[in-house]
Design a protein around this motif. Sequence first.
Motif, PDB file in Angstrom:
ATOM      1  N   ARG A  69       0.739 -10.248   3.124  1.00  0.00           N
ATOM      2  CA  ARG A  69       1.746  -9.199   3.186  1.00  0.00           C
ATOM      3  C   ARG A  69       3.146  -9.798   3.153  1.00  0.00           C
ATOM      4  O   ARG A  69       3.979  -9.515   3.987  1.00  0.00           O
ATOM      5  CB  ARG A  69       1.551  -8.351   4.456  1.00  0.00           C
ATOM      6  CG  ARG A  69       0.354  -7.426   4.382  1.00  0.00           C
ATOM      7  CD  ARG A  69       0.506  -6.462   3.217  1.00  0.00           C
ATOM      8  NE  ARG A  69      -0.623  -5.564   3.101  1.00  0.00           N
ATOM      9  CZ  ARG A  69      -0.661  -4.357   3.624  1.00  0.00           C
ATOM     10  NH1 ARG A  69       0.344  -3.916   4.303  1.00  0.00           N
ATOM     11  NH2 ARG A  69      -1.724  -3.606   3.464  1.00  0.00           N
ATOM     12  N   GLN A  85      -5.071  -5.079   8.151  1.00  0.00           N
ATOM     13  CA  GLN A  85      -5.668  -3.765   8.347  1.00  0.00           C
ATOM     14  C   GLN A  85      -7.139  -3.934   8.669  1.00  0.00           C
ATOM     15  O   GLN A  85      -7.833  -2.979   8.938  1.00  0.00           O
ATOM     16  CB  GLN A  85      -5.513  -2.938   7.076  1.00  0.00           C
ATOM     17  CG  GLN A  85      -4.099  -2.868   6.580  1.00  0.00           C
ATOM     18  CD  GLN A  85      -3.164  -2.155   7.532  1.00  0.00           C
ATOM     19  OE1 GLN A  85      -3.610  -1.521   8.491  1.00  0.00           O
ATOM     20  NE2 GLN A  85      -1.879  -2.240   7.296  1.00  0.00           N
ATOM     21  N   GLN A  98      -7.380   5.698  11.446  1.00  0.00           N
ATOM     22  CA  GLN A  98      -5.988   5.243  11.456  1.00  0.00           C
ATOM     23  C   GLN A  98      -5.588   4.755  10.071  1.00  0.00           C
ATOM     24  O   GLN A  98      -6.386   4.754   9.143  1.00  0.00           O
ATOM     25  CB  GLN A  98      -5.827   4.123  12.476  1.00  0.00           C
ATOM     26  CG  GLN A  98      -6.614   2.874  12.120  1.00  0.00           C
ATOM     27  CD  GLN A  98      -6.232   1.694  12.998  1.00  0.00           C
ATOM     28  OE1 GLN A  98      -6.295   1.777  14.210  1.00  0.00           O
ATOM     29  NE2 GLN A  98      -5.827   0.611  12.371  1.00  0.00           N
ATOM     30  N   GLY A 113      -4.608   2.087   7.177  1.00  0.00           N
ATOM     31  CA  GLY A 113      -5.231   0.824   6.799  1.00  0.00           C
ATOM     32  C   GLY A 113      -4.772   0.390   5.436  1.00  0.00           C
ATOM     33  O   GLY A 113      -3.917   1.021   4.810  1.00  0.00           O
ATOM     34  N   GLY A 114      -5.325  -0.703   4.981  1.00  0.00           N
ATOM     35  CA  GLY A 114      -4.945  -1.205   3.677  1.00  0.00           C
ATOM     36  C   GLY A 114      -5.901  -2.279   3.231  1.00  0.00           C
ATOM     37  O   GLY A 114      -6.774  -2.703   3.978  1.00  0.00           O
ATOM     38  N   PHE A 154     -10.016   4.125   7.518  1.00  0.00           N
ATOM     39  CA  PHE A 154      -8.727   3.436   7.455  1.00  0.00           C
ATOM     40  C   PHE A 154      -7.786   4.110   6.463  1.00  0.00           C
ATOM     41  O   PHE A 154      -7.139   3.456   5.649  1.00  0.00           O
ATOM     42  CB  PHE A 154      -8.940   1.970   7.060  1.00  0.00           C
ATOM     43  CG  PHE A 154      -9.454   1.113   8.177  1.00  0.00           C
ATOM     44  CD1 PHE A 154      -8.905   1.199   9.439  1.00  0.00           C
ATOM     45  CD2 PHE A 154     -10.486   0.210   7.968  1.00  0.00           C
ATOM     46  CE1 PHE A 154      -9.364   0.411  10.482  1.00  0.00           C
ATOM     47  CE2 PHE A 154     -10.957  -0.591   8.992  1.00  0.00           C
ATOM     48  CZ  PHE A 154     -10.399  -0.482  10.258  1.00  0.00           C
TER      49      PHE A 154
END
Lengths: 378, 449
Positions: free
Chosen positions: A141, A326, B191, B193-194, B298
């Motif tokens: 990221r 994530q 929730q 997410g990615g 997500f």
Amino acid sequence: MIRIAAVLLMATLLFSPLTHASWLPTTNLNVWNEATELAGPKIVIEYDLETPDLNPASPAYVFLHYRMGEGENWKLLSAELLGGNGAGIVEESGHKKVIWWGASQNVHQDVDTLEVQVRALAMVAVPGGTFKLRSLPGQGRDQSGRHTTARSTLPTYYLAKYETTIAMYADYLNAEGQDGTGYHEKMANEKRCGILRSENGTYSVVPGRENYPVSYVSWYDAVGFLRWCGLRLPTEAEWEKASVGGLFLDGDETKAVPNPMPERRYPWGDEIPNAEGIYRCNFDSEEDGYPNVAPVGSFSKFNSPYGACDLAGNVNEWTIDWYTTQHHAGLDGYRVTRGGSWLDVPEGCDGVSGATLLPYKESSIMGFRGVSGPPALP
Amino acid sequence: MSTLKRRSFLKSSLGAAATMAALQAGAGVSANDKIIVGVMGLGGRGKSLLASLAKRSDVHIKYLCDCDTRSAGAATEIVMEGLDEKPTFVQDFRTILDDPEVHALICSTSDRWHALATIMACQAGKDVYVEKPQSMSVWDGQQMIAAARKYERIVQVGMQTRSAPYVQSAINYIESGKLGDVMLARVYLMQAGGPEPTAEEQPIPDGLDYDLWCGPSPMLPYRPGRWFQKHWDFYNGALTGDLIHQVDIARLLIGKKAPNSVFSAGGVYRFDDGREQPDTQFSTFEFDKVTMMMEGGFWCPYNHRIVHLPDKSKFPDWQFSATKIEVLGTQGIMYFGRHGGGWEVFEGDGKTRSSKSVASELSEYKWGGIIDLHFDDFFKCIRDRSTPKTDVADGHHSMNLCHLANISNRLGNQKLRWDGEKEEFIDHAEANQLLRAKYRDPWVIPETV
């Protein structure tokens, strides 16, 4: 030109020379107003930058603050508003002249109380071009969003040659931290930092600690200091390129100086920091000469290809990038740090590994240095 | 730094285990003695635990351990700042197990090491604090319990919400019957997410014992980052890996041990990043008349984790809580929040045709404070040899739900019947094949502990 003596006198008398060795020496500051007929105040700031060995590869970064009289807040003079040859990246020493078109349209009475400060910081140039990015910035990221692990290209930027020193940071605290912002009691630790705060909100450096890197700085403290300078933190990619070098050390425009080791692990090459009994940086050993932090530049024989000191070891350095995943819910916002520290094993001081830390963490192993360059965000 | 060279796992650890345990088992710690620990795994979770441990005057952190020596500095600093002592850093956790002075191992590695490190520590006579999710398979958990019991070890699992004081009052409320008959529990991890990126292969860095780092998992080519968490052989999945907290509390609140069946819906629907585990997973467990539903996804940016709430003196906005637990009875519904979210019960008012809050408890302790309480419990149990609040068996029964849900998903979301006593699927050989994880020699969960 209309020289206003009062302004010159005022500016000269109120300017306190910054004697800390960590700033490059500037002398003979002179400030005056050249009134224009219609265009408002034209303020001329002259000074001498006395560092003899400045050049395009090792320039200075000069930043100026001003205030309109005692008791007023000091403000950064944005380099974008300045002309001349003495603000921002300065590649030659000598006499400098800066043109500033005033603080406001409310002219001469303001200029009469003007005070100016000039500070100069040693930098190294990292010429624009391609380099081999071996880490995964921001754990995937990277804030700039411009990088791949295969290859990456960065425009020219300038990195502080040294980690931010205690003297520099104390100077900042005296300018901006009267209310305690940016200061933490742990900074009084004389072995690992050495900044004392008095009851009246002023700061002093424990004698002899001026040129040690500041520590116990959170990510927010680092950002605060660099904003005061007009700088920012490096991205991970910028930090890594500064450490290992681009494919061509003179950049992609000329491509005259190939990097002999574009995939090196450490600023000096691939040897671990204590290979063959030679100590190349300050890691977790007293045998390197420093049980805690070392003065900046103590291992200058082992600089990066661009001449940056102490990228390996000494204090771990904050970057602007953050860590997020994530894939484990909720882990967002850890900032990425680079370079290892005086508490790391030798292998922990390499140029391509990142670590993570919460941004509010004030740690004895954390320090930082600044970047002058294009915005980190695309 | 001291580094232990690779050696025969079977010879050095299992072979000597019984002797070590015989010497050390039952060796109590007096009230005045500091408990001596080694911490294995110095990543983000390990450093969070160290931040709690470094506040304790009753603990001596003798060792820090990580396969990756590059993690030593930041972890060491936490201990030096907190306790003014410098631990010995080791790469191989067996150094900790070999030290007779050490009372307990704190295992904060990623999932793949939890079970085997716990078993080996028990064999070496150490008490264990092991992070969640405690196992990679049902078999892992069974052997962890067996080792803990055989060697009379305290094994506390890092599902710290059980140590929050507001848990007991929630249990009391439900047991009082005020909620009516409990019919349904729902647990959430819904929730934002990615995708998770995967870097290119690289040479193994200096200072990383990559073989030991992979441990029981396949030794795939080295890459930086968290790519490994996308593989079943390394990780339980991002959903169940965090849902275990909610599942554990829900199981505690409804007082159930094992379901009769499981079925899942979902899959990798959202993120095309090479992950094997679902990013969308809805699983239903039948416990006789009580049902538990586990909802994971997500792709819900409108929901928020309690730990991130700006005002922690208030209850979460339950509707948008990403990690809530709901217990639904015939009289009322209880919302329960982990991370110190407290609990609140709502009942309907037939006259006004509206519902209102009728009982609640805010939590005095949040996030890190609850970790502190969980360690309070662990170290108390080391001294008095009582059962910890999240004993390894409790953790196992909760983790089984996650394993069952994942097995259902891996078999195409089949409905599977479960024999909770035998801990095996009924008439389903293919599913039973997945009750054991794959292990890489020599890091194999032993048949006999």
